[in-house]
Design an enzyme around this catalytic site. Structure first.
Site, PDB file in Angstrom:
ATOM      1  N   LYS A  32       0.859  -1.191   0.000  1.00  0.00           N
ATOM      2  CA  LYS A  32       0.000   0.000   0.000  1.00  0.00           C
ATOM      3  C   LYS A  32       0.891   1.235   0.000  1.00  0.00           C
ATOM      4  CE  LYS A  32      -2.320   1.785   3.719  1.00  0.00           C
ATOM      5  NZ  LYS A  32      -2.277   3.256   3.780  1.00  0.00           N
ATOM      6  N   LYS A  61      -7.403   8.244  -1.409  1.00  0.00           N
ATOM      7  CA  LYS A  61      -8.711   8.684  -0.880  1.00  0.00           C
ATOM      8  C   LYS A  61      -9.249   9.920  -1.588  1.00  0.00           C
ATOM      9  CE  LYS A  61      -7.825   6.966   3.833  1.00  0.00           C
ATOM     10  NZ  LYS A  61      -6.389   6.667   3.804  1.00  0.00           N
ATOM     11  N   ASP A  64     -13.705  14.821  -4.603  1.00  0.00           N
ATOM     12  CA  ASP A  64     -13.798  16.114  -5.290  1.00  0.00           C
ATOM     13  C   ASP A  64     -15.025  16.046  -6.196  1.00  0.00           C
ATOM     14  OD1 ASP A  64     -13.133  18.629  -6.535  1.00  0.00           O
ATOM     15  OD2 ASP A  64     -11.025  18.245  -6.129  1.00  0.00           O
ATOM     16  N   THR A 119     -11.698   6.119  10.657  1.00  0.00           N
ATOM     17  CA  THR A 119     -11.752   5.608  12.041  1.00  0.00           C
ATOM     18  C   THR A 119     -11.351   6.689  13.044  1.00  0.00           C
ATOM     19  OG1 THR A 119      -9.628   4.599  11.549  1.00  0.00           O
ATOM     20  CG2 THR A 119     -11.511   3.131  11.660  1.00  0.00           C
ATOM     21  N   ARG A 211       3.039  -1.294  10.797  1.00  0.00           N
ATOM     22  CA  ARG A 211       4.131  -1.441  11.765  1.00  0.00           C
ATOM     23  C   ARG A 211       4.405  -2.846  12.283  1.00  0.00           C
ATOM     24  NH1 ARG A 211       1.661   3.525  14.802  1.00  0.00           N
ATOM     25  NH2 ARG A 211      -0.094   2.538  13.746  1.00  0.00           N
TER      26      ARG A 211
HETATM   27  O1  C5P Z   1       1.043   0.493  11.149  1.00  0.00           O
HETATM   28  P1  C5P Z   1      -0.387   0.069  11.029  1.00  0.00           P
HETATM   29  O2  C5P Z   1      -0.575  -1.430  10.895  1.00  0.00           O
HETATM   30  O3  C5P Z   1      -1.268   0.655  12.111  1.00  0.00           O
HETATM   31  O4  C5P Z   1      -0.833   0.702   9.632  1.00  0.00           O
HETATM   32  C1  C5P Z   1      -2.161   0.647   9.171  1.00  0.00           C
HETATM   33  C2  C5P Z   1      -2.269   1.354   7.864  1.00  0.00           C
HETATM   34  O5  C5P Z   1      -3.634   1.416   7.507  1.00  0.00           O
HETATM   35  C3  C5P Z   1      -1.771   2.803   7.874  1.00  0.00           C
HETATM   36  O6  C5P Z   1      -1.267   3.096   6.568  1.00  0.00           O
HETATM   37  C4  C5P Z   1      -3.014   3.591   8.171  1.00  0.00           C
HETATM   38  O7  C5P Z   1      -2.952   4.892   7.643  1.00  0.00           O
HETATM   39  C5  C5P Z   1      -4.061   2.775   7.418  1.00  0.00           C
HETATM   40  N1  C5P Z   1      -5.429   2.929   7.903  1.00  0.00           N
HETATM   41  C6  C5P Z   1      -5.806   2.685   9.214  1.00  0.00           C
HETATM   42  N2  C5P Z   1      -7.111   2.845   9.605  1.00  0.00           N
HETATM   43  C7  C5P Z   1      -8.012   3.262   8.714  1.00  0.00           C
HETATM   44  C8  C5P Z   1      -7.664   3.507   7.390  1.00  0.00           C
HETATM   45  C9  C5P Z   1      -6.343   3.337   7.015  1.00  0.00           C
HETATM   46  O8  C5P Z   1      -4.989   2.287  10.034  1.00  0.00           O
HETATM   47  N3  C5P Z   1      -9.264   3.369   9.087  1.00  0.00           N
END
Ligand code: C5P
Length: 232
Positions: A32, A61, A64, A119, A211
């Site tokens: 991603k 995302k 527009d 979220t 992460r």
């Molecule tokens: O590091 P982590 O596993 O928390 O990363 C989750 C990824 O998913 C990040 O790129 C975050 O921006 C994205 N994301 C999220 N919650 C959402 C939409 C996208 O954690 N509702």
């Protein structure tokens, strides 16, 4: 496309991203690319990662007016990404225009999924700032239905919402779920999390994992553990 683990490559530069992907040797994880990396490096980083043989979810995302989104989606489609997204709040006409823009002359197109509510938005913000009086779950499900009616392929949602989305929009409607953590891992800033195995059990189609893989001492081992738990 079947179930898969998508690695959120939230790195500030292309160099760091490519260095990270180099660790995977022969394996080509689905990645991603978000706003940070795309705005830093532009379309070149998408082309480079694609040339290396990875599938790409380009998480920009869009939101527009329909004509602008249609034209922007046509540009992203030319980059040959596999999944793009937009905000369902842009409404049906914008979502249909996005699909038109994404569709290539040969009829193929990347998958298109919608963000329902971020979220980071809670019930209070929904009511007091966005002036939406319904319950959050109802809003999420209703936006998912709007996305489905407009012809989109699925939504990004919390793993906790995936089951309801499938029951309302059908098993074929994709649920792409972030917020995944190993049972013995750090939660970080994610509040409502699921393990890869739980995400599999509730029917997520794709999990987006950042992460727990990118910050692991051995990212390849963490990725493989994630695949083993989620795909089996
Ligand atoms: O590091 P982590 O596993 O928390 O990363 C989750 C990824 O998913 C990040 O790129 C975050 O921006 C994205 N994301 C999220 N919650 C959402 C939409 C996208 O954690 N509702």
């Amino acid at each position: 496309m079947g179930k898969d683990v998508i690695i959120a490559c939230d790195f500030p530069s292309g160099a760091q991203t490519l260095e990270f992907l180099d660790r995977f040797q022969g394996r080509k994880p689905f990645v991603k690319i978000g706003m940070e990396l795309f705005y830093a490096e532009g379309p070149a980083i998408v082309r480079q990662i694609k040339e290396r043989g990875h599938r790409i979810f380009l998480d920009l995302k869009l939101h527009d007016i329909p004509n602008t989104v249609k034209k922007a989606m046509a540009v992203l489609s030319n980059l040959d990404v596999d999944i793009c997204n937009l905000h369902a709040a842009g409404a049906a006409e914008m979502m249909r225009a996005a699909l038109e823009g994404l569709t290539r002359p040969d009829g193929t197109r990347p998958l298109l999924i919608a963000v329902t509510q971020l979220t980071s938005t809670n019930q209070e913000t929904l009511e007091n700032e966005l002036l939406i009086r319904e319950q959050m779950e109802q809003v999420v499900l209703s936006y998912a239905e709007n996305a489905k009616k407009a012809g989109l392929d699925g939504v990004v949602c919390s793993p906790l919402e995936a089951e309801r989305v499938h029951s309302v929009c059908g098993a074929e409607f994709l649920t792409v779920t972030p917020g995944v953590r190993f049972a013995d891992g750090e939660k970080g800033d994610q509040k409502r999390v699921m393990t890869p195995a739980q995400a599999k059990a509730i029917g997520s189609d794709y999990i987006v994992v950042g992460r727990p893989i990118t910050a692991a001492p051995d990212p390849v081992a963490a990725y493989e553990r994630c695949c083993a738990e989620f795909i089996g």
